[in-house]
Design an enzyme around this catalytic site. Structure first.
Site, short mmCIF file in Angstrom:
data_model
loop_
_atom_site.label_atom_id
_atom_site.label_comp_id
_atom_site.label_asym_id
_atom_site.label_seq_id
_atom_site.Cartn_x
_atom_site.Cartn_y
_atom_site.Cartn_z
N ALA A 17 9.94 0.19 16.41
CA ALA A 17 9.23 0.66 15.21
C ALA A 17 8.23 1.78 15.51
CB ALA A 17 8.52 -0.51 14.53
N ASN A 37 0.85 -1.21 0.00
CA ASN A 37 0.00 0.00 0.00
C ASN A 37 0.87 1.24 0.00
OD1 ASN A 37 -2.34 -1.55 0.33
ND2 ASN A 37 -2.30 -1.36 2.57
N ALA A 86 4.19 -5.81 2.64
CA ALA A 86 5.43 -5.10 2.33
C ALA A 86 6.17 -4.73 3.61
CB ALA A 86 5.10 -3.85 1.53
N ASN A 87 5.44 -4.30 4.63
CA ASN A 87 6.10 -3.93 5.90
C ASN A 87 6.80 -5.15 6.51
OD1 ASN A 87 4.81 -1.48 5.52
ND2 ASN A 87 3.25 -1.82 7.09
N GLY A 122 -1.10 -25.04 22.60
CA GLY A 122 -2.02 -26.03 23.19
C GLY A 122 -2.82 -25.47 24.35
N ASP A 166 0.74 4.52 2.06
CA ASP A 166 0.07 5.07 3.24
C ASP A 166 0.02 6.59 3.14
OD1 ASP A 166 0.00 2.47 4.13
OD2 ASP A 166 1.43 2.75 5.77
N ASP A 198 3.47 -5.43 12.38
CA ASP A 198 4.16 -6.07 11.26
C ASP A 198 5.62 -6.36 11.63
OD1 ASP A 198 1.85 -5.77 9.73
OD2 ASP A 198 2.45 -3.76 9.09
O1 RIB Z 1 -0.03 -2.68 9.60
C1 RIB Z 1 0.12 -1.37 9.14
C2 RIB Z 1 -0.31 -1.28 7.71
O2 RIB Z 1 -1.70 -1.52 7.66
C3 RIB Z 1 -0.13 0.09 7.09
O3 RIB Z 1 1.14 0.26 6.51
C4 RIB Z 1 -1.28 0.18 6.11
O4 RIB Z 1 -0.89 0.15 4.77
C5 RIB Z 1 -2.20 -1.00 6.44
O5 RIB Z 1 -2.09 -1.99 5.52
#
Ligand code: RIB
Length: 280
Positions: free
Chosen positions: A260, A11, A42-43, A208, A13, A230
């Site tokens: 992060a 995405n 991607a993240n 479990g 953002d 992520d």
């Molecule tokens: O987890 C964060 C992501 O959630 C953001 O980068 C946004 O693009 C959504 O997909």
């Protein structure tokens, strides 16, 4: 170093940093506008790569200028994008994100090309690990889970109905506390590890039905929590595939997720290995 495939979303953002998050129906003005590369897939791909794994990303973007912006840090970071293809006529996924000074956010995603990634679009990866999330079609995730032979991690975000076979197949399921509540007893079908994050609160690893490990993230000053989950998912997978014990791996993942949150943006805030080791 482990080899990892990520099947997931890309995405762009579009982020508004505001004095606070809006209530339903409310308009907030005077925000700062930013564009950041994002998308859970991607993240997670770039997070794992920055932590030392060799990562390839299977994904779909549009044929538009957003795709270049969205893929910039992945390219610079050396993630293999051979199977990240542009779909004619589709738009690159876009996330509209409001961020408060506390780092809390609200996210709405228009998936665009992410919706077009189909089960037969790729061969089963030959990597040590596969990470999926739910911003691409759930049938694609189910097919990948069934055909992949290595360590399989699924981050059940955003929460969606999913084939129980995916939960039974997963070596690692990652949820936050909201997703955990949404799935409820469905998670009892999981046979592998379940990691549950709780923001700055204590994260747990269960197996479990028993909690086998707990870890509280290091205290940091959060400016933007986007991408923290992520980063946690990628870090936990990297650590477990490297052979770290579950308790050590959970501590490492909590540290990575916390770091992060200290910078703005999803991929722009992802830490390298040395930085995480300092906080772990
Ligand atoms: O987890 C964060 C992501 O959630 C953001 O980068 C946004 O693009 C959504 O997909």
């Amino acid at each position: 170093m482990p080899t990892i495939t990520v099947i997931g979303s890309v995405n762009l953002d579009i982020v508004a940093k505001a004095a606070r998050l809006p209530a339903p129906g409310e308009t907030i003005t005077d925000a700062e506008l930013h564009h950041f590369p994002g998308g859970k897939g991607a993240n997670q791909a770039l997070a794992a790569q920055r932590l030392g794994a060799h990562v390839s990303l299977i994904a779909r973007v549009g044929e538009d200028s957003s795709a270049d912006e969205a893929l910039k840090l992945l390219r610079e970071g050396g993630v293999d994008l051979t199977n990240c293809k542009a779909v004619p006529g589709a738009a690159t996924g876009t996330a509209l994100i409001a961020v408060a000074p506390t780092g809390e956010n609200q996210i709405v995603v228009a998936p665009g090309a992410n919706r077009t990634l189909q089960p037969n679009d790729f061969e089963p990866p030959g990597t040590d690990a596969l990470i999926c999330q739910l911003e691409v079609p759930v049938d694609t995730v189910a097919h990948a889970a069934k055909t992949f032979g290595g360590f399989f991690c699924v981050n059940l975000a955003p929460a969606k109905r999913i084939d129980v076979a995916v939960l039974q197949r997963a070596d690692l399921v990652v949820v936050n506390e909201t997703e955990s509540a949404w799935y409820g007893n469905t998670l009892a079908a999981c046979t592998g590890l379940i990691a549950t994050t709780r923001g700055s609160g204590t994260a747990t690893l269960q197996q479990g039905g028993d909690v086998i490990s707990e870890s509280t993230p290091p205290a940091v000053t959060a400016v933007d929590t986007t991408g923290a989950g992520d980063t946690f998912t990628a870090a936990l997978t990297v650590a477990l595939v490297e052979g770290q014990e579950p308790a050590e791996a959970l501590r490492f993942a909590c540290a990575a997720g916390a770091v992060a949150t200290m910078r703005m943006g999803a991929q722009s805030s992802l830490p390298g290995r040395d930085e995480v080791d300092k906080y772990a």
